[in-house]
Design an enzyme around this catalytic site. Structure first.
Site, PDB file in Angstrom:
ATOM      1  N   ASP A 149       0.677  -1.174  -0.080  1.00  0.00           N
ATOM      2  CA  ASP A 149       0.044   0.016   0.039  1.00  0.00           C
ATOM      3  C   ASP A 149       0.792   1.255   0.229  1.00  0.00           C
ATOM      4  O   ASP A 149       1.912   1.237  -0.757  1.00  0.00           O
ATOM      5  CB  ASP A 149      -1.079  -0.077   1.279  1.00  0.00           C
ATOM      6  CG  ASP A 149      -2.372   0.553   0.761  1.00  0.00           C
ATOM      7  OD1 ASP A 149      -2.228   1.908   0.556  1.00  0.00           O
ATOM      8  OD2 ASP A 149      -3.099   0.014   1.157  1.00  0.00           O
ATOM      9  N   HIS A 217      -3.715   6.075   3.353  1.00  0.00           N
ATOM     10  CA  HIS A 217      -4.290   4.895   3.031  1.00  0.00           C
ATOM     11  C   HIS A 217      -3.795   3.795   3.420  1.00  0.00           C
ATOM     12  O   HIS A 217      -4.511   2.796   3.964  1.00  0.00           O
ATOM     13  CB  HIS A 217      -4.425   4.609   1.535  1.00  0.00           C
ATOM     14  CG  HIS A 217      -5.261   3.831   0.760  1.00  0.00           C
ATOM     15  ND1 HIS A 217      -4.762   2.527   0.426  1.00  0.00           N
ATOM     16  CD2 HIS A 217      -6.701   3.960   0.486  1.00  0.00           C
ATOM     17  CE1 HIS A 217      -5.832   1.973  -0.297  1.00  0.00           C
ATOM     18  NE2 HIS A 217      -6.685   2.773  -0.132  1.00  0.00           N
ATOM     19  N   SER A 560     -11.155  -1.000  -0.860  1.00  0.00           N
ATOM     20  CA  SER A 560      -9.499  -0.840  -0.205  1.00  0.00           C
ATOM     21  C   SER A 560      -9.971  -1.096   1.368  1.00  0.00           C
ATOM     22  O   SER A 560      -9.102  -1.684   2.050  1.00  0.00           O
ATOM     23  CB  SER A 560      -9.295   0.744  -0.346  1.00  0.00           C
ATOM     24  OG  SER A 560      -8.518   0.737  -1.516  1.00  0.00           O
TER      25      SER A 560
END
Length: 786
Positions: A149, A217, A560
């Site tokens: 990620d 994220h 996600s």
């Protein structure tokens, strides 16, 4: 994020083989990255290593160029893939392809990055009365989850190592000396060579050449999969409670592969390879791209190698919903995860000047509107007086794009913005910069009624498409009467116990599988709407660089967020059942999934409010506690996947590119068809070429993982207007691990369809021994050729 960014590069739809196929470009001198497969065994002994040999191959084409130039290797691949990556022009790629040991060149694809209550909603909490999955797995202790990620914020309390045992002896990973790893974060690496080859060296102002997360994220997804218990936790006062990931004691290995302009295949492949070498048990990948044949899909190739090494791979299904065939990451060896809601939301309704109330959703903490006061409302898309030619930039004004709003018209008003192009929170910043005091964000027709709660920089709320129409009509009718339209936003904070829940998130990508319709994708759904999890301290909760607020936790939505829920659950199941393969773990999650919401009805589709279907949720919503003891599983080996590829009519070269093995497909093709893969779902595609009656069959192999002596009886829920039989109708097991076959036969009659159209019907096959219920969705698709 629910709306993916436009891709910066397109992947070729045909494999580059030797001789190299035509490579379409805008300029022969334009460079791009290629992933190059090499005949690994052909290395001359004169070279001390494969990397020296690969560099020599590049040097040989460099010297033939006019003028000569130096071409460097970006990454060398030795485990899941044999070869290297390099940044080349088309003439350079053509020259390289002519070398006898070069087998394939695959153009790089650029991918995009696609909690306080979700563990409770999933029934994932310790129990003093019954054996829970958390306790059976020791909360995932000693299992390692590799997160590919944007990196991680290691100082976050979700990643403390208090009371954790020593790092597992099997771990072979690495952590930089200047990065604060511990017994929780046991590995941290970053891969940026592919990114920098296209974008140039990082300047350091917005990006960090480190595993540290400057985006948020990666920190968010890592804590969903394996965050420790943290109390108190909230975002700007919303969603207060105890934060925890799915596997609170699992270890984290971080592989930073995503940067400001995307996630590059050459870096992703290297990270996959390194994660397997390091010794991860699970790989969590919340990124995706366009769907291409598996032999051109770097993620599919890398994931095959990982699964072959016993690593479970979960990937996000994508945020292209609610449109059909939008699902990505569809390789059958990858567990593909869509998104659903939990029973918590953050209502923020709009009160219009005519007294109408419109439901909205928001996370906002700051100066609000004065109770009882209505404010002027403005919409740049109303060309009859609400904006448009007067409001500045017409279409771009209605979308609230940067610089599109006239401050003289917007100042002191609530602005209605249409969703699209720029990010939802960025629209709020545009309104704020223009002097607006609030924003209402209306969904486009495609988005339907799905609502996402964002951490806005000014008082703002999101409303559905139909609600947006209500507000536009009110503004238009008021202006026609020469009345100033007014509104206010009322924030109601956090609401729990929401019904119905779960619902399939509007943005969650849907089937059918565009690559292999006989394999149902997504596989299942997990919580992915308005999920609270950990956040970086490098950026505010809106994700905008101008947002100076800081928060330990943030609320995000997307597949996600759903993917790491399944990654963490897979770690728990692997800890509880170390003998289970990746396919067995996926089977357990799928055959125990549910499709009924907390009101007792079929889960709803958030975008329409109607009942959702298998194309929306796959096998259903994960049920962790039941997955711990599924009774039966449908297991798979790499040989089964190779047979699947053979039956997909891939060439020997195509298959070798994925599997690193040559395979004579004649035996596999005699054995069946793509639908014969021992998958937990069963799907048939009938193409109507004039025949009236059609039939097909599939074989499945059930492995007993429940009671040693058990008898399972079948219940058939056939799709409408189909005849389904199962032979035998009873499976009698005498030991754990025993495998028994059964055959499913489906007969259908042709139906009237227009050319090029199709219709899909669903049912199920359920095996039960009175204690366990093992459910497989059964899908029949009728197609009329053009």
């Amino acid at each position: 994020m629910p709306k993916p960014k436009p891709f910066l590069i397109c992947l070729l739809l045909t494999l580059i083989t030797i001789p190299i196929h035509s490579i379409p470009t805008t300029s022969k001198l334009e460079q791009r990255t290629f992933i190059i497969r090499v005949n690994y065994e052909a290395k001359p002994s004169i070279f001390p290593s494969h990397q020296h040999w690969y560099q020599s191959s590049l040097n040989s084409i460099s010297s033939s160029l006019n003028p000569p130039k130096q071409i460097q290797i970006l990454h060398t691949y030795d485990t899941l893939f044999h070869g290297f990556s390099a940044h080349l022009t088309d003439p350079e790629a053509n020259l390289l392809s002519k070398q006898p040991h070069i087998l394939d060149l695959i153009p790089e694809q650029v991918r995009d990055i696609h909690t306080t209550r979700s563990p409770l909603f999933l029934g994932l909490q310790p129990s003093s009365n019954t054996s829970s999955l958390l306790e059976e797995s020791d909360f995932g202790s000693d299992l390692v989850i590799g997160v590919l990620d944007t990196g991680i914020w290691p100082e976050h309390p979700s990643f403390n190592d208090r009371d954790l045992t020593a790092i597992p002896a099997k771990w072979r990973g690495y952590c930089p000396s200047d990065f604060p790893c511990n017994k929780k974060i046991i590995g941290a690496r970053f891969f940026c060579e592919g990114y920098e080859a296209t974008n140039g060296k990082m300047n350091g102002s917005t990006e960090i050449r480190s595993p540290r997360d400057s985006d948020g994220h990666g920190t968010h997804t890592a804590s969903i999969s394996a965050g420790r218990y943290v109390f108190p936790a909230d975002t700007l006062g919303y969603a207060k409670g105890i934060a925890a990931g799915m596997a609170p004691k699992a270890r984290l290995a971080v592989y930073k592969v995503c940067w400001t302009s995307g996630c590059y295949d050459s870096d992703i492949l290297k990270a996959f390879e390194q994660a397997v070498i390091d010794g991860v048990d699970v790989i969590s990948l919340s990124v995706g791209g366009v769907v291409v044949p598996y032999y051109l899909d770097t993620i599919a190739i890398a994931a095959f190698g990982a699964v072959k090494n016993g690593v479970f791979v979960s990937a996000s299904a994508g945020n292209g919903g609610p449109g059909g065939s939008s699902v990505t990451n569809v390789a059958p060896w990858v567990t593909t995860v869509g998104a659903g809601s939990i029973d918590r939301d953050f209502p923020a309704e709009v009160l219009l000047g005519n007294g109408k109330r419109v439901l909205g959703m928001s996370v906002y903490s700051g100066p609000g509107f004065r109770p009882g006061k209505l404010y002027p409302i403005f919409y740049a898309g109303n060309r009859d007086g609400g904006g448009g030619s007067e409001g500045g930039d017409g279409y771009s004004g209605s979308l609230c794009l940067d610089g599109s709003l006239d401050p003289d018209l917007v100042k002191g008003k609530i602005v209605l913005c249409d969703r699209g192009i720029n990010s939802r929170v960025a629209k709020g910043q545009v309104v704020k910069d223009a002097g607006g005091i609030g924003m209402i964000l209306a969904n486009a027709v495609f988005d339907g009624e799905g609502l996402v709660a964002d951490c806005h920089v000014l008082p703002a709320t999101a409303v559905g498409s139909a609600s947006g129409d209500v507000i536009r009509r009110y503004i238009g009718s008021s202006l026609k009467k020469s009345v100033v339209p007014t509104a206010t936003i009322i924030f109601h904070g956090t609401r729990v116990g929401v019904r119905p829940a779960p619902v399939v998130a509007a943005f969650s990508a849907r089937g059918p599988n565009p690559q292999t319709p006989e394999i149902l994708k997504p596989d299942l759904i997990a919580p992915g709407l308005n999920i609270l999890a950990s956040w970086t301290q490098r950026i505010g909760p809106s994700g905008l660089t101008v947002d100076n607020r800081r928060a330990e936790f943030n609320i995000l939505s997307g597949t996600s967020m759903a993917c790491p829920h399944v990654s963490g659950l897979a770690a728990l199941l692997k800890a509880a059942h170390p003998e289970w393969s990746p396919a067995a773990i996926r089977s357990a999650l799928m055959t125990t999934a549910y499709t009924v919401d907390n009101q007792g009805g079929i889960m709803k589709d958030e975008s329409t409010g109607n009942e959702s279907t298998v194309m929306d949720y796959g096998a259903g919503h994960v049920h962790p506690q039941k997955a711990m003891d599924p009774g039966l599983v449908y297991d798979l080996t790499t040989y089964d996947y190779i047979d699947f590829l053979c039956n997909s009519n891939y060439t020997i070269n195509n298959i070798e590119l994925i599997t690193k093995k040559k395979r004579d497909c004649r035996d596999a093709k005699r054995a069946g068809h793509v639908g014969n893969l021992n998958y937990p779902t069963i799907s048939y595609v009938f193409v109507q070429y004039g025949q009236h009656k059609m039939s097909s069959h599939s074989i499945r192999i059930a492995t007993n993982v429940g009671d040693p002596t058990s008898v399972y009886k079948v219940k058939i829920n056939p799709p409408m207007d189909t005849n389904v039989t199962v032979e035998p109708e009873q499976l009698s097991f005498r030991r754990v691990g025993q495998k028994l076959n059964f055959l499913v036969r489906v007969q259908v009659e042709s139906i009237k369809l227009s050319a090029g159209s199709s219709v899909t019907k669903s049912g199920s096959i359920v095996w039960s021994d009175g204690k366990h219920t093992v459910t497989s969705p059964l899908i029949v698709t009728m197609q009329q050729p053009l």
